[in-house]
Motif scaffolding. Structure first.
Motif, PDB file in Angstrom:
ATOM      1  N   ASP A  23       0.858  -1.185   0.000  1.00 35.71           N
ATOM      2  CA  ASP A  23       0.000   0.000   0.000  1.00 35.71           C
ATOM      3  C   ASP A  23       0.889   1.227   0.000  1.00 35.71           C
ATOM      4  OD1 ASP A  23      -3.048  -0.407   0.368  1.00 35.71           O
ATOM      5  OD2 ASP A  23      -2.170  -1.918   1.670  1.00 35.71           O
ATOM      6  N   ILE A  24       0.722   2.091  -0.998  1.00 33.42           N
ATOM      7  CA  ILE A  24       1.471   3.337  -1.048  1.00 33.42           C
ATOM      8  C   ILE A  24       0.478   4.496  -0.979  1.00 33.42           C
ATOM      9  CG2 ILE A  24       2.991   4.814  -2.418  1.00 33.42           C
ATOM     10  CD1 ILE A  24       4.174   2.326  -3.673  1.00 33.42           C
ATOM     11  N   TYR A  25       0.705   5.403  -0.032  1.00 38.84           N
ATOM     12  CA  TYR A  25      -0.141   6.580   0.112  1.00 38.84           C
ATOM     13  C   TYR A  25       0.515   7.716  -0.674  1.00 38.84           C
ATOM     14  CZ  TYR A  25      -2.659   3.953   3.604  1.00 38.84           C
ATOM     15  OH  TYR A  25      -3.417   3.002   4.232  1.00 38.84           O
ATOM     16  N   ALA A  26      -0.121   8.087  -1.793  1.00 41.83           N
ATOM     17  CA  ALA A  26       0.540   8.955  -2.764  1.00 41.83           C
ATOM     18  C   ALA A  26      -0.118  10.329  -2.853  1.00 41.83           C
ATOM     19  CB  ALA A  26       0.537   8.297  -4.143  1.00 41.83           C
ATOM     20  N   HIS A  27       0.728  11.345  -2.794  1.00 46.14           N
ATOM     21  CA  HIS A  27       0.308  12.736  -2.964  1.00 46.14           C
ATOM     22  C   HIS A  27       0.788  13.165  -4.352  1.00 46.14           C
ATOM     23  CE1 HIS A  27       0.631  17.144  -2.470  1.00 46.14           C
ATOM     24  NE2 HIS A  27      -0.347  17.025  -1.612  1.00 46.14           N
ATOM     25  N   ILE A  28      -0.066  12.950  -5.368  1.00 46.34           N
ATOM     26  CA  ILE A  28       0.330  13.159  -6.766  1.00 46.34           C
ATOM     27  C   ILE A  28      -0.714  14.004  -7.481  1.00 46.34           C
ATOM     28  CG2 ILE A  28       0.764  12.036  -8.990  1.00 46.34           C
ATOM     29  CD1 ILE A  28       1.739   9.606  -7.468  1.00 46.34           C
TER      30      ILE A  28
ATOM     31  N   LEU B 100       9.724  11.260  -7.469  1.00 44.51           N
ATOM     32  CA  LEU B 100       9.045  11.545  -6.214  1.00 44.51           C
ATOM     33  C   LEU B 100       9.941  11.158  -5.044  1.00 44.51           C
ATOM     34  CD1 LEU B 100       5.549   9.954  -6.985  1.00 44.51           C
ATOM     35  CD2 LEU B 100       6.202  12.336  -7.315  1.00 44.51           C
ATOM     36  N   ASN B 101       9.574  11.649  -3.884  1.00 50.36           N
ATOM     37  CA  ASN B 101      10.148  11.133  -2.651  1.00 50.36           C
ATOM     38  C   ASN B 101       9.268   9.988  -2.167  1.00 50.36           C
ATOM     39  OD1 ASN B 101      12.318  13.086  -2.130  1.00 50.36           O
ATOM     40  ND2 ASN B 101      10.629  14.554  -2.059  1.00 50.36           N
ATOM     41  N   LEU B 102       9.883   8.907  -1.746  1.00 44.92           N
ATOM     42  CA  LEU B 102       9.120   7.793  -1.184  1.00 44.92           C
ATOM     43  C   LEU B 102       9.793   7.356   0.109  1.00 44.92           C
ATOM     44  CD1 LEU B 102       7.266   4.932  -2.798  1.00 44.92           C
ATOM     45  CD2 LEU B 102       8.934   4.352  -1.050  1.00 44.92           C
ATOM     46  N   TRP B 103       9.006   7.285   1.158  1.00 42.00           N
ATOM     47  CA  TRP B 103       9.501   6.854   2.463  1.00 42.00           C
ATOM     48  C   TRP B 103       8.810   5.558   2.872  1.00 42.00           C
ATOM     49  CZ3 TRP B 103       8.487  11.846   1.189  1.00 42.00           C
ATOM     50  CH2 TRP B 103       9.489  12.795   1.385  1.00 42.00           C
ATOM     51  N   SER B 104       9.558   4.732   3.549  1.00 39.43           N
ATOM     52  CA  SER B 104       9.006   3.502   4.112  1.00 39.43           C
ATOM     53  C   SER B 104       9.232   3.522   5.618  1.00 39.43           C
ATOM     54  CB  SER B 104       9.687   2.275   3.509  1.00 39.43           C
ATOM     55  OG  SER B 104       9.270   1.100   4.184  1.00 39.43           O
TER      56      SER B 104
ATOM     57  N   PHE C 198       4.097   3.185   3.454  1.00 36.26           N
ATOM     58  CA  PHE C 198       4.801   3.839   2.353  1.00 36.26           C
ATOM     59  C   PHE C 198       4.112   5.153   2.015  1.00 36.26           C
ATOM     60  CE2 PHE C 198       5.766  -0.629   1.874  1.00 36.26           C
ATOM     61  CZ  PHE C 198       7.108  -0.645   1.518  1.00 36.26           C
ATOM     62  N   ILE C 199       4.899   6.210   1.916  1.00 39.12           N
ATOM     63  CA  ILE C 199       4.410   7.536   1.526  1.00 39.12           C
ATOM     64  C   ILE C 199       5.186   7.993   0.297  1.00 39.12           C
ATOM     65  CG2 ILE C 199       4.589   9.978   2.130  1.00 39.12           C
ATOM     66  CD1 ILE C 199       2.215   9.018   3.389  1.00 39.12           C
ATOM     67  N   ALA C 200       4.468   8.412  -0.752  1.00 38.69           N
ATOM     68  CA  ALA C 200       5.108   8.982  -1.937  1.00 38.69           C
ATOM     69  C   ALA C 200       4.533  10.375  -2.137  1.00 38.69           C
ATOM     70  CB  ALA C 200       4.848   8.127  -3.167  1.00 38.69           C
ATOM     71  N   ALA C 201       5.419  11.345  -2.405  1.00 41.37           N
ATOM     72  CA  ALA C 201       4.926  12.720  -2.525  1.00 41.37           C
ATOM     73  C   ALA C 201       5.893  13.571  -3.326  1.00 41.37           C
ATOM     74  CB  ALA C 201       4.687  13.307  -1.138  1.00 41.37           C
TER      75      ALA C 201
ATOM     76  N   ALA D 186      12.534   7.979   8.507  1.00 40.56           N
ATOM     77  CA  ALA D 186      12.125   6.788   7.761  1.00 40.56           C
ATOM     78  C   ALA D 186      13.126   6.478   6.649  1.00 40.56           C
ATOM     79  CB  ALA D 186      10.735   6.996   7.158  1.00 40.56           C
ATOM     80  N   ASN D 187      13.084   5.250   6.132  1.00 33.78           N
ATOM     81  CA  ASN D 187      13.919   4.868   4.992  1.00 33.78           C
ATOM     82  C   ASN D 187      13.398   5.548   3.736  1.00 33.78           C
ATOM     83  OD1 ASN D 187      15.533   3.052   6.514  1.00 33.78           O
ATOM     84  ND2 ASN D 187      13.896   1.528   6.390  1.00 33.78           N
ATOM     85  N   LYS D 188      14.326   6.037   2.909  1.00 33.17           N
ATOM     86  CA  LYS D 188      13.928   6.769   1.720  1.00 33.17           C
ATOM     87  C   LYS D 188      14.404   6.034   0.474  1.00 33.17           C
ATOM     88  CE  LYS D 188      14.029  11.406  -0.295  1.00 33.17           C
ATOM     89  NZ  LYS D 188      14.574  12.766  -0.177  1.00 33.17           N
ATOM     90  N   TYR D 189      13.525   5.993  -0.545  1.00 38.05           N
ATOM     91  CA  TYR D 189      13.826   5.277  -1.781  1.00 38.05           C
ATOM     92  C   TYR D 189      13.489   6.148  -2.986  1.00 38.05           C
ATOM     93  CZ  TYR D 189      13.734   1.328   1.436  1.00 38.05           C
ATOM     94  OH  TYR D 189      13.977   0.487   2.497  1.00 38.05           O
ATOM     95  N   ARG D 190      14.002   5.708  -4.131  1.00 35.91           N
ATOM     96  CA  ARG D 190      13.679   6.403  -5.372  1.00 35.91           C
ATOM     97  C   ARG D 190      12.330   5.906  -5.903  1.00 35.91           C
ATOM     98  NH1 ARG D 190      17.838   6.646 -10.411  1.00 35.91           N
ATOM     99  NH2 ARG D 190      17.723   4.369 -10.232  1.00 35.91           N
ATOM    100  N   CYS D 191      11.561   6.852  -6.396  1.00 38.20           N
ATOM    101  CA  CYS D 191      10.248   6.515  -6.961  1.00 38.20           C
ATOM    102  C   CYS D 191       9.981   7.454  -8.131  1.00 38.20           C
ATOM    103  CB  CYS D 191       9.155   6.661  -5.901  1.00 38.20           C
ATOM    104  SG  CYS D 191       7.474   6.332  -6.507  1.00 38.20           S
ATOM    105  N   PHE D 192       9.481   6.893  -9.241  1.00 36.78           N
ATOM    106  CA  PHE D 192       9.106   7.713 -10.391  1.00 36.78           C
ATOM    107  C   PHE D 192       7.595   7.701 -10.561  1.00 36.78           C
ATOM    108  CE2 PHE D 192      13.470   6.598 -11.795  1.00 36.78           C
ATOM    109  CZ  PHE D 192      13.953   7.892 -11.952  1.00 36.78           C
TER     110      PHE D 192
END
Length: 617
Positions: free
Chosen positions: A145-150, A160-164, A173-176, A201-207
């Motif tokens: 589940d990713i909670y996305a602010h797009i 985007l920034n994505l945190w876990s 998971f938050i993507a924004a 939180a852990n941060k990852y790459r997200c497109f």
């Protein structure tokens, strides 16, 4: 109630109908597969003129609850609205009225929809429904589940920034937004909404990858897409510009994390955008290095160089961008770039401010120099929790209404920008530019005719005044009013309501109550006097005002009408008060006469009386 299939069978076969050729109750069925059903049956029907058998499940509460239909043998292959397991989604329960007196007719009516759905799927007539229901199918195979602010209106590929964040029993998971300047505000917003701290939180790459208009994808129905299918479906449906942007961003190495995420925007035929996402990981991550030192090695994107043993995890995208939330709940995304000023946040003004925030207005400024009191809370948006500041050094620090409203709007609708001014409204025109485009709309809800007449003169004298609304209620539930002014023309203003008379003093000619009656009430003397009206009266006037305001902001109201609502006059008349002739008008008459208040010799807005020296050419 026990479902009597023999009774239904007998009724169906005896009816004058051509849908069901045979009806056979199933004595034994898989209770785990068909959980929630009291009884099952197999029915023989014709679909595309071919004999076919469907399975029907009857819930315990049938006929109050509709039966379910299954293509158990997968006779029709992949068609829209058929879920894994064969369930056929033929209707929404809230779109069909159920007449429980005729259970057999319910079965036939539902079956008619099921057959139509299947035949449309076989012929390809409803192929676009795959796109409309894409998210539903995708979710069935989702692991994350990713909670996305797009903002899906932005059709460019972007990072985007994505945190876990590991939370009990799950990963969050938050993507924004990709903007670095927004990170601090984003962290505060996430903490406010989700009660989770992502600062560590852990941060990852997200497109975020929006696909081009006209893309047609059949969602994964039985099996997940493989990595190759996923990449092909995405990369082959990018515009040339977005393909270049993606290649540039994806070729930029990042520090190795072994995890990559993508969120895809899929344009649907109904003009919306479906969102689906996935995470990717592999045992051997591709690296790029300009030096031999291993510490400088950085991870490449899997779409550029695929790792071995690649694993893909489907992700459900939970949206929390205001454009989606507002549109979904009946708001107006077009209001997101509007700025309104509300003068007075008492019982009416507070309701107006909250409703404009709920409608999606992007920026709300409020002016008031009053503090909240215990006597206010039963007809005000704010409750007792907003009466005092929690300051140790100054116990019982009474809170102003504007700052209480700012806190309340920020708490409920954090995407609205709110400014609070604890001051006299008459000082504001001297301190800030009230013209367009600084404000798109002004609402005056202070309930003081003398001050409102002075504001009216000030606003009418502005070079580019925004539309301005005045709103007020009358005593004891008799009615309320909203006057629109400066909406495309200056003719017709608040002063027009107080047309002078040679004999009597001026009075508000829009009133339902006859003038010169004393409506003030007192509980403990002069210091506690108030005009009696209820929270319902405040809400009705607020609704009338906000409806008019939204129409004006969206360009759907012309001119300067006087709008009024009428309430029950019984309490008013029982108290010995008298009404005006205008109160006898029905809603049609009020609508018909809504422009007749205008005074052709008004000293403020008429061509003869207006002081043009203060108005720019």
């Amino acid at each position: 109630m026990e479902v009597n299939l023999e009774f239904i069978r007998k009724q169906v076969l005896e009816m004058d109908q051509t849908l069901i050729r045979d009806f056979n109750p199933k004595d034994d069925f898989d209770k785990e597969k068909y959980s929630g059903f009291e009884a099952m049956a197999e029915i023989d029907v014709l679909i595309c003129e071919e004999p076919t058998t469907l399975t029907v499940g009857f819930p315990k509460r049938f006929p109050n609850v509709l039966p379910s239909f299954y293509d158990d043998e997968n006779q029709f292959g992949s068609i829209p609205h058929k879920l894994p397991g064969g369930l056929l989604c033929f209707t929404r329960i809230d779109s069909l009225l159920i007449d429980t007196r005729y259970p057999s007719s319910i079965v036939l009516n539902c079956l008619e929809k099921v057959i139509s759905l299947i035949e449309s799927g076989i012929t390809g007539e409803n192929q676009n429904d795959f796109m409309e229901e894409f998210e539903v199918y995708w979710i069935k195979k989702s692991f994350l589940d990713i909670y996305a602010h797009i903002d899906t209106s932005n059709e460019r590929v972007r990072e985007l920034n994505l945190w876990s964040k590991n939370i009990p029993e799950n990963d969050f998971f938050i993507a924004a937004s990709e903007k670095k300047d927004d990170i601090e505000n984003l962290e505060k917003l996430v903490k406010h909404l989700f009660k989770i701290d992502i600062s560590n939180a852990n941060k990852y790459r997200c497109f975020y990858i929006p696909l081009k208009e006209g893309t047609f994808l059949i969602p994964p129905l039985d099996e997940k897409w493989s990595f190759s299918e996923l990449k092909t479906n995405i990369m082959s449906n990018l515009t040339e510009e977005n393909l270049k942007i993606f290649n540039r961003l994806a070729n930029r190495p990042v520090k190795s994390t072994s995890l990559e995420y993508i969120i895809v925007g899929l344009p649907t035929p109904n003009g919306n955008v479906a969102l689906f996402g996935f995470g990717m990981t592999g045992n051997k991550i591709p690296f790029k290095s300009h030096k031999k030192n291993k510490e400088t090695q950085k991870q490449l994107h899997p779409f550029i160089l695929k790792p071995k043993d690649m694993s893909v995890y489907n992700a459900k995208i939970n949206r929390w961008h205001p454009s989606h939330l507002i549109g979904r709940s009946g708001g107006h995304i077009q209001l997101n770039d509007k700025h309104i000023l509300i003068a007075g946040v008492g019982s009416i003004g507070s309701e107006i401010a909250m409703r404009f925030a709920k409608a999606g207005v992007g920026k709300i400024s409020m002016v008031d120099n009053d503090r909240l009191e215990f006597g206010n809370i039963h007809r005000h948006v704010l409750g007792s929790d907003q009466l005092y500041y929690a300051i140790e050094e100054v116990p019982l620090m009474q809170k102003s209404k504007v700052f209480g409203m700012k806190d309340e709007i920020n708490r409920k609708y954090p995407f609205s920008k709110v400014e609070a001014f604890y001051k006299d409204i008459l000082t504001v025109p001297e301190e800030m530019d009230m013209n367009k485009p600084n404000f798109d709309l002004i609402i005056v809800a202070i309930g003081s005719p003398n001050t409102e007449m002075e504001l009216n003169r000030l606003f009418q004298g502005l070079p580019e005044p925004p539309p301005t609304l005045y709103t007020w209620v009358e005593p004891l539930g008799i009615g309320g009013h909203t006057l629109v002014t400066l909406n495309g023309e200056r003719k017709g203003c608040y002063q027009c309501l107080f047309k002078p008379d040679e004999i009597e003093p001026i009075f508000n000619r829009s009133a339902f109550a006859q003038p010169f009656q004393d409506f003030s009430k007192s509980i403990t003397g002069c210091g506690s006097s108030f005009v009696p009206y209820s929270f319902l009266d405040s809400e009705r006037s607020a609704i009338l005002t906000v409806e008019a305001g939204i129409k004006i902001l969206m360009g759907k109201m012309q001119g300067n009408p006087l709008l009024s609502w009428k309430g029950d006059p019984s309490l008013f008349e029982e108290s010995g008060y008298k009404t005006t002739i205008r109160h006898s008008f029905d809603s049609g008459k009020l609508e018909e006469t809504k422009y007749l208040y205008k005074d052709s010799s008004c000293p403020v807005c008429s061509l003869e009386g207006r002081d043009t020296s203060s108005i720019a050419n």
